[in-house]
Design a protein around this motif. Structure first.
Motif, mmCIF file in Angstrom:
data_model
loop_
_atom_site.group_PDB
_atom_site.id
_atom_site.type_symbol
_atom_site.label_atom_id
_atom_site.label_comp_id
_atom_site.label_asym_id
_atom_site.label_seq_id
_atom_site.Cartn_x
_atom_site.Cartn_y
_atom_site.Cartn_z
ATOM 1 N N GLY A 42 0.755 -1.010 -0.118
ATOM 2 C CA GLY A 42 -0.184 -0.019 0.037
ATOM 3 C C GLY A 42 0.766 1.244 0.047
ATOM 4 N N GLY A 43 2.241 1.190 -0.301
ATOM 5 C CA GLY A 43 3.156 2.214 -0.145
ATOM 6 C C GLY A 43 4.256 2.011 0.857
ATOM 7 N N ASP A 44 5.422 2.056 0.015
ATOM 8 C CA ASP A 44 6.564 1.755 0.862
ATOM 9 C C ASP A 44 7.544 3.087 0.994
ATOM 10 O OD1 ASP A 44 9.153 0.568 -0.895
ATOM 11 O OD2 ASP A 44 7.186 0.631 -1.911
ATOM 12 N N GLY A 45 7.396 3.876 2.039
ATOM 13 C CA GLY A 45 8.314 5.209 2.167
ATOM 14 C C GLY A 45 8.179 6.025 0.942
ATOM 15 N N SER A 46 9.358 6.355 0.434
ATOM 16 C CA SER A 46 9.490 7.009 -0.839
ATOM 17 C C SER A 46 9.830 6.016 -2.095
ATOM 18 C CB SER A 46 10.564 7.967 -0.738
ATOM 19 O OG SER A 46 11.984 7.347 -0.450
ATOM 20 N N GLY A 47 9.496 4.790 -1.944
ATOM 21 C CA GLY A 47 10.068 3.699 -2.822
ATOM 22 C C GLY A 47 8.991 3.354 -4.020
ATOM 23 N N GLN A 48 7.697 2.858 -3.877
ATOM 24 C CA GLN A 48 6.732 2.613 -4.689
ATOM 25 C C GLN A 48 5.478 2.583 -4.252
ATOM 26 O OE1 GLN A 48 7.298 1.730 -7.996
ATOM 27 N NE2 GLN A 48 9.436 1.848 -7.863
ATOM 28 N N HIS A 49 4.543 2.900 -5.196
ATOM 29 C CA HIS A 49 3.051 2.767 -4.672
ATOM 30 C C HIS A 49 2.269 2.261 -5.992
ATOM 31 C CE1 HIS A 49 -0.606 3.761 -2.603
ATOM 32 N NE2 HIS A 49 -0.430 5.007 -2.456
ATOM 33 N N PRO A 50 2.052 0.921 -5.956
ATOM 34 C CA PRO A 50 1.751 0.323 -7.150
ATOM 35 C C PRO A 50 0.260 0.327 -7.283
ATOM 36 C CG PRO A 50 2.524 -1.443 -5.479
ATOM 37 C CD PRO A 50 2.945 0.119 -5.064
ATOM 38 N N THR A 51 -0.516 0.345 -6.228
ATOM 39 C CA THR A 51 -2.094 0.604 -6.421
ATOM 40 C C THR A 51 -2.419 1.833 -7.007
ATOM 41 O OG1 THR A 51 -2.425 0.925 -4.140
ATOM 42 C CG2 THR A 51 -2.583 -1.372 -4.845
ATOM 43 N N GLN A 52 -1.835 2.853 -6.318
ATOM 44 C CA GLN A 52 -2.136 4.168 -6.786
ATOM 45 C C GLN A 52 -1.628 4.441 -8.336
ATOM 46 O OE1 GLN A 52 -2.984 7.063 -5.248
ATOM 47 N NE2 GLN A 52 -3.260 8.025 -7.182
ATOM 48 N N CYS A 53 -0.677 3.725 -8.759
ATOM 49 C CA CYS A 53 -0.243 3.630 -10.234
ATOM 50 C C CYS A 53 -1.201 3.037 -11.026
ATOM 51 C CB CYS A 53 1.141 2.930 -10.487
ATOM 52 S SG CYS A 53 1.850 2.634 -12.078
ATOM 53 N N LEU A 54 -1.752 1.888 -10.832
ATOM 54 C CA LEU A 54 -2.845 1.240 -11.417
ATOM 55 C C LEU A 54 -3.895 2.033 -11.381
ATOM 56 C CD1 LEU A 54 -2.451 -2.424 -10.075
ATOM 57 C CD2 LEU A 54 -1.940 -1.554 -12.455
ATOM 58 N N LEU A 55 -4.615 2.873 -10.692
ATOM 59 C CA LEU A 55 -5.684 3.563 -10.697
ATOM 60 C C LEU A 55 -5.394 4.883 -11.562
ATOM 61 C CD1 LEU A 55 -5.686 6.440 -8.841
ATOM 62 C CD2 LEU A 55 -5.688 4.692 -6.862
ATOM 63 N N ASP A 56 -4.128 5.239 -11.466
ATOM 64 C CA ASP A 56 -3.717 6.512 -12.298
ATOM 65 C C ASP A 56 -3.618 6.019 -13.970
ATOM 66 O OD1 ASP A 56 -3.508 8.059 -10.050
ATOM 67 O OD2 ASP A 56 -0.992 7.817 -10.063
ATOM 68 N N LEU A 57 -3.298 4.857 -14.091
ATOM 69 C CA LEU A 57 -3.282 4.364 -15.623
ATOM 70 C C LEU A 57 -4.710 4.060 -15.967
ATOM 71 C CD1 LEU A 57 -0.500 1.582 -15.230
ATOM 72 C CD2 LEU A 57 -0.255 3.962 -16.328
ATOM 73 N N MET A 58 -5.566 3.641 -15.066
ATOM 74 C CA MET A 58 -6.983 3.214 -15.274
ATOM 75 C C MET A 58 -7.678 4.655 -15.951
ATOM 76 S SD MET A 58 -9.798 1.601 -13.163
ATOM 77 C CE MET A 58 -11.650 1.689 -13.722
ATOM 78 N N THR A 59 -7.285 5.763 -15.191
ATOM 79 C CA THR A 59 -7.828 6.954 -15.382
ATOM 80 C C THR A 59 -7.387 7.742 -16.661
ATOM 81 O OG1 THR A 59 -7.947 7.504 -12.940
ATOM 82 C CG2 THR A 59 -8.404 9.425 -14.520
ATOM 83 N N ILE A 60 -6.286 7.578 -17.086
ATOM 84 C CA ILE A 60 -5.696 7.986 -18.194
ATOM 85 C C ILE A 60 -6.095 6.971 -19.386
ATOM 86 C CG2 ILE A 60 -3.530 8.331 -19.745
ATOM 87 C CD1 ILE A 60 -2.082 8.903 -16.963
ATOM 88 N N TYR A 61 -6.339 5.804 -19.293
ATOM 89 C CA TYR A 61 -6.835 4.855 -20.230
ATOM 90 C C TYR A 61 -8.239 5.245 -20.581
ATOM 91 C CZ TYR A 61 -7.811 0.675 -23.147
ATOM 92 O OH TYR A 61 -8.086 0.196 -24.011
ATOM 93 N N GLU A 62 -9.390 5.589 -19.657
ATOM 94 C CA GLU A 62 -10.445 5.939 -19.741
ATOM 95 C C GLU A 62 -10.589 6.956 -20.643
ATOM 96 O OE1 GLU A 62 -13.052 4.261 -15.896
ATOM 97 O OE2 GLU A 62 -11.925 6.203 -15.666
ATOM 98 N N GLU A 63 -9.786 7.930 -20.303
ATOM 99 C CA GLU A 63 -9.877 9.531 -21.077
ATOM 100 C C GLU A 63 -9.145 9.302 -22.628
ATOM 101 O OE1 GLU A 63 -10.891 13.281 -20.802
ATOM 102 O OE2 GLU A 63 -10.796 11.872 -19.146
ATOM 103 N N PHE A 64 -8.286 8.481 -22.897
ATOM 104 C CA PHE A 64 -7.567 8.478 -24.077
ATOM 105 C C PHE A 64 -7.410 7.024 -24.691
ATOM 106 C CE2 PHE A 64 -5.223 12.014 -21.457
ATOM 107 C CZ PHE A 64 -5.689 12.981 -22.520
ATOM 108 N N GLY A 65 -7.916 6.250 -24.019
ATOM 109 C CA GLY A 65 -7.789 4.916 -24.735
ATOM 110 C C GLY A 65 -6.582 4.226 -25.034
ATOM 111 N N SER A 66 -5.450 4.755 -24.933
ATOM 112 C CA SER A 66 -4.155 4.593 -25.175
ATOM 113 C C SER A 66 -3.172 5.152 -24.290
ATOM 114 C CB SER A 66 -3.829 4.417 -26.592
ATOM 115 O OG SER A 66 -2.354 4.180 -26.990
ATOM 116 N N PHE A 67 -2.013 4.797 -24.263
ATOM 117 C CA PHE A 67 -0.904 5.365 -23.668
ATOM 118 C C PHE A 67 0.326 5.831 -24.623
ATOM 119 C CE2 PHE A 67 -2.681 2.794 -20.432
ATOM 120 C CZ PHE A 67 -2.840 3.426 -19.491
#
Length: 203
Positions: free
Chosen positions: A27-52
């Motif tokens: 769910g987040g490790d210090g200043s390392g990684q935040h994979p679930t936030q990344c996935l929701l961000d990618l979902m939001t971008i994909y909904e908007e543009f349909g591609s990366f």
């Protein structure tokens, strides 16, 4: 186990432990990684543009201390987006150059499809380091003046909580180009899907 921890890479010891027999969700490790936030961000971008592929995405703010920035820069590059960075130069590490290009925000603003603004991570800074929110907003924030230079179809994102009138001008948080509330909604769906996949033995 779902764990958010102040230590970077805390999960290494858990993964290697013979006594841990369950899944570990970071769910987040210090200043390392935040994979679930990344996935929701990618979902939001994909909904908007349909591609990366070919999208211009700027990650702006306290990049060195942001686990959100690190997860997103890696995945966005792998998916074919053009990644840019901006914010205080002292909060940028040149090791990020492998993922994108650092430029002043005013040089980026009119070319970006996605502006991903970051919170200042006060808790990870030297307590002697200080600045005013007005100064930060003027130099590095998404002001009303900068927002007027954005492409019409460009979107504003932020992992929240938002410091209004610091990284983003107050009324832009719920403005027409903002997808911050949509990110929060998508976060519920993404995390439900992760839990479901693990409980069903798919991950």
């Amino acid at each position: 186990m779902v764990i958010r921890h102040s230590d970077k890479n805390y999960y290494d010891a858990l993964i290697q432990s013979p006594t841990i027999q369950c899944s570990v969700i970071n769910g987040g490790d210090g200043s390392g990684q935040h994979p679930t936030q990344c996935l929701l961000d990618l979902m939001t971008i994909y909904e908007e543009f349909g591609s990366f592929k070919g999208l211009n995405v700027a990650i702006v703010g306290d990049i060195t201390h942001s686990r959100v920035a690190k997860s997103n820069m890696q995945m966005l590059k792998r998916l074919g987006a053009h990644v840019y960075f901006s914010g205080p130069r002292q909060w940028y590490d040149e090791t990020f150059d492998v993922y994108g290009t650092y430029l002043p925000l005013d040089e980026l603003i009119g070319k970006m499809d996605v502006l991903m603004m970051l919170r200042v991570q006060h808790e990870r800074h030297d307590p002697n380091e200080s600045f005013s929110k007005e100064e930060y907003h003027k130099k590095f924030g998404l002001t009303y003046e900068r927002a007027r230079k954005m492409k019409e179809q460009a979107i504003i994102m932020h992992p929240a909580p938002v410091n209004r009138d610091v990284e983003i001008a107050d009324l832009l948080v719920e403005g027409l180009q903002s997808r911050i509330v949509r990110q929060m909604t998508n976060g519920v769906y993404v995390r439900m899907a992760i839990l479901e996949a693990i409980l069903q033995g798919k991950a």
